[in-house]
Design a protein around this motif. Structure first.
Motif, PDB file in Angstrom:
ATOM      1  N   PRO A  26       0.831  -1.209   0.000  1.00 14.46           N
ATOM      2  CA  PRO A  26       0.000   0.000   0.000  1.00 14.46           C
ATOM      3  C   PRO A  26       0.868   1.262   0.000  1.00 14.46           C
ATOM      4  CG  PRO A  26      -0.032  -1.036   2.155  1.00 14.46           C
ATOM      5  CD  PRO A  26       0.707  -1.960   1.238  1.00 14.46           C
ATOM      6  N   LEU A  27       0.327   2.306  -0.637  1.00 16.16           N
ATOM      7  CA  LEU A  27       1.067   3.561  -0.717  1.00 16.16           C
ATOM      8  C   LEU A  27       1.015   4.293   0.615  1.00 16.16           C
ATOM      9  CD1 LEU A  27      -0.160   4.892  -4.171  1.00 16.16           C
ATOM     10  CD2 LEU A  27       1.998   3.787  -3.670  1.00 16.16           C
ATOM     11  N   THR A  28       2.095   5.014   0.886  1.00 18.76           N
ATOM     12  CA  THR A  28       2.116   5.826   2.092  1.00 18.76           C
ATOM     13  C   THR A  28       1.368   7.128   1.824  1.00 18.76           C
ATOM     14  OG1 THR A  28       4.183   6.912   1.483  1.00 18.76           O
ATOM     15  CG2 THR A  28       4.351   4.880   2.762  1.00 18.76           C
ATOM     16  N   LYS A  29       1.131   7.896   2.853  1.00 18.95           N
ATOM     17  CA  LYS A  29       0.418   9.161   2.701  1.00 18.95           C
ATOM     18  C   LYS A  29       1.207  10.124   1.828  1.00 18.95           C
ATOM     19  CE  LYS A  29      -2.083  12.582   5.359  1.00 18.95           C
ATOM     20  NZ  LYS A  29      -2.532  13.013   6.675  1.00 18.95           N
ATOM     21  N   GLU A  30       2.523  10.136   1.973  1.00 13.24           N
ATOM     22  CA  GLU A  30       3.363  11.028   1.158  1.00 13.24           C
ATOM     23  C   GLU A  30       3.290  10.653  -0.323  1.00 13.24           C
ATOM     24  OE1 GLU A  30       7.290  10.874   2.725  1.00 13.24           O
ATOM     25  OE2 GLU A  30       6.710  11.701   4.664  1.00 13.24           O
ATOM     26  N   GLN A  31       3.257   9.365  -0.616  1.00 12.34           N
ATOM     27  CA  GLN A  31       3.153   8.926  -2.005  1.00 12.34           C
ATOM     28  C   GLN A  31       1.802   9.289  -2.597  1.00 12.34           C
ATOM     29  OE1 GLN A  31       4.075   4.790  -1.383  1.00 12.34           O
ATOM     30  NE2 GLN A  31       6.186   5.049  -2.057  1.00 12.34           N
ATOM     31  N   TRP A  32       0.730   9.206  -1.808  1.00 14.43           N
ATOM     32  CA  TRP A  32      -0.596   9.608  -2.275  1.00 14.43           C
ATOM     33  C   TRP A  32      -0.616  11.097  -2.586  1.00 14.43           C
ATOM     34  CZ3 TRP A  32      -4.279   6.948  -4.297  1.00 14.43           C
ATOM     35  CH2 TRP A  32      -4.510   5.636  -3.912  1.00 14.43           C
ATOM     36  N   ILE A  33       0.012  11.896  -1.734  1.00  9.41           N
ATOM     37  CA  ILE A  33       0.045  13.348  -1.945  1.00  9.41           C
ATOM     38  C   ILE A  33       0.814  13.680  -3.219  1.00  9.41           C
ATOM     39  CG2 ILE A  33       0.940  15.515  -1.009  1.00  9.41           C
ATOM     40  CD1 ILE A  33       0.297  14.381   1.791  1.00  9.41           C
ATOM     41  N   LYS A  34       1.950  13.021  -3.433  1.00  8.44           N
ATOM     42  CA  LYS A  34       2.729  13.260  -4.657  1.00  8.44           C
ATOM     43  C   LYS A  34       1.941  12.864  -5.897  1.00  8.44           C
ATOM     44  CE  LYS A  34       7.337  12.783  -2.669  1.00  8.44           C
ATOM     45  NZ  LYS A  34       8.565  11.984  -2.645  1.00  8.44           N
ATOM     46  N   ALA A  35       1.252  11.726  -5.840  1.00 13.61           N
ATOM     47  CA  ALA A  35       0.460  11.270  -6.977  1.00 13.61           C
ATOM     48  C   ALA A  35      -0.681  12.244  -7.262  1.00 13.61           C
ATOM     49  CB  ALA A  35      -0.082   9.872  -6.711  1.00 13.61           C
ATOM     50  N   ASP A  36      -1.342  12.726  -6.211  1.00 16.44           N
ATOM     51  CA  ASP A  36      -2.425  13.689  -6.391  1.00 16.44           C
ATOM     52  C   ASP A  36      -1.919  14.977  -7.022  1.00 16.44           C
ATOM     53  OD1 ASP A  36      -4.415  12.072  -5.442  1.00 16.44           O
ATOM     54  OD2 ASP A  36      -4.331  12.847  -3.391  1.00 16.44           O
ATOM     55  N   ARG A  37      -0.774  15.446  -6.567  1.00 13.03           N
ATOM     56  CA  ARG A  37      -0.204  16.676  -7.131  1.00 13.03           C
ATOM     57  C   ARG A  37       0.115  16.511  -8.612  1.00 13.03           C
ATOM     58  NH1 ARG A  37       3.853  18.435  -2.224  1.00 13.03           N
ATOM     59  NH2 ARG A  37       2.225  19.222  -0.843  1.00 13.03           N
ATOM     60  N   ILE A  38       0.666  15.362  -8.982  1.00 11.57           N
ATOM     61  CA  ILE A  38       0.995  15.115 -10.393  1.00 11.57           C
ATOM     62  C   ILE A  38      -0.273  15.103 -11.241  1.00 11.57           C
ATOM     63  CG2 ILE A  38       1.867  13.359 -11.990  1.00 11.57           C
ATOM     64  CD1 ILE A  38       3.926  12.639  -9.800  1.00 11.57           C
ATOM     65  N   VAL A  39      -1.328  14.452 -10.743  1.00  8.73           N
ATOM     66  CA  VAL A  39      -2.591  14.394 -11.484  1.00  8.73           C
ATOM     67  C   VAL A  39      -3.208  15.778 -11.611  1.00  8.73           C
ATOM     68  CG1 VAL A  39      -4.961  13.533 -11.389  1.00  8.73           C
ATOM     69  CG2 VAL A  39      -3.063  12.000 -10.914  1.00  8.73           C
ATOM     70  N   ILE A  40      -3.218  16.552 -10.538  1.00 10.76           N
ATOM     71  CA  ILE A  40      -3.811  17.889 -10.568  1.00 10.76           C
ATOM     72  C   ILE A  40      -3.038  18.807 -11.503  1.00 10.76           C
ATOM     73  CG2 ILE A  40      -4.223  19.958  -9.167  1.00 10.76           C
ATOM     74  CD1 ILE A  40      -4.944  18.042  -6.853  1.00 10.76           C
ATOM     75  N   ILE A  41      -1.704  18.736 -11.468  1.00  9.74           N
ATOM     76  CA  ILE A  41      -0.890  19.573 -12.361  1.00  9.74           C
ATOM     77  C   ILE A  41      -1.124  19.187 -13.816  1.00  9.74           C
ATOM     78  CG2 ILE A  41       1.495  20.044 -13.069  1.00  9.74           C
ATOM     79  CD1 ILE A  41       2.228  19.946 -10.071  1.00  9.74           C
ATOM     80  N   SER A  42      -1.198  17.873 -14.104  1.00 13.86           N
ATOM     81  CA  SER A  42      -1.419  17.451 -15.490  1.00 13.86           C
ATOM     82  C   SER A  42      -2.806  17.865 -15.978  1.00 13.86           C
ATOM     83  CB  SER A  42      -1.225  15.944 -15.634  1.00 13.86           C
ATOM     84  OG  SER A  42      -2.173  15.257 -14.858  1.00 13.86           O
ATOM     85  N   MET A  43      -3.821  17.795 -15.119  1.00 11.89           N
ATOM     86  CA  MET A  43      -5.149  18.247 -15.503  1.00 11.89           C
ATOM     87  C   MET A  43      -5.183  19.754 -15.714  1.00 11.89           C
ATOM     88  SD  MET A  43      -7.500  15.845 -13.048  1.00 11.89           S
ATOM     89  CE  MET A  43      -8.998  16.706 -13.424  1.00 11.89           C
ATOM     90  N   PHE A  44      -4.466  20.501 -14.903  1.00 15.42           N
ATOM     91  CA  PHE A  44      -4.397  21.957 -15.038  1.00 15.42           C
ATOM     92  C   PHE A  44      -3.743  22.337 -16.365  1.00 15.42           C
ATOM     93  CE2 PHE A  44      -2.324  26.078 -14.024  1.00 15.42           C
ATOM     94  CZ  PHE A  44      -3.476  26.812 -13.762  1.00 15.42           C
ATOM     95  N   ILE A  45      -2.644  21.660 -16.703  1.00 16.43           N
ATOM     96  CA  ILE A  45      -1.955  21.926 -17.976  1.00 16.43           C
ATOM     97  C   ILE A  45      -2.842  21.539 -19.153  1.00 16.43           C
ATOM     98  CG2 ILE A  45       0.000  21.213 -19.403  1.00 16.43           C
ATOM     99  CD1 ILE A  45       1.644  21.064 -16.789  1.00 16.43           C
ATOM    100  N   ALA A  46      -3.553  20.419 -19.043  1.00 15.56           N
ATOM    101  CA  ALA A  46      -4.458  20.004 -20.116  1.00 15.56           C
ATOM    102  C   ALA A  46      -5.592  21.008 -20.291  1.00 15.56           C
ATOM    103  CB  ALA A  46      -5.018  18.617 -19.817  1.00 15.56           C
TER     104      ALA A  46
END
Length: 54
Positions: A26-46
């Motif tokens: 299972p992912l740690t909380k820090e890994q979830w936060i990093k993944a969320d940030r990457i998804v949000i940034i990619s959606m913002f750029i799109a």
């Protein structure tokens, strides 16, 4: 007319003998936060790219 494919390639292929069991870690909380940030940034750029194109 349907052409029958040459299946001699599949006889040459090495059979799979190794089956490694994958352990689910299972992912740690820090890994979830990093993944969320990457998804949000990619959606913002799109969104920006879509606004510019259309």
């Amino acid at each position: 007319m349907i052409i029958k494919l040459d299946t001699s390639v599949f006889r040459i292929a090495r059979p799979r003998t190794e089956n490694k069991e994958k352990t689910i870690v299972p992912l740690t909380k820090e890994q979830w936060i990093k993944a969320d940030r990457i998804v949000i940034i990619s959606m913002f750029i799109a969104t920006i790219a879509g606004a510019i194109l259309f």
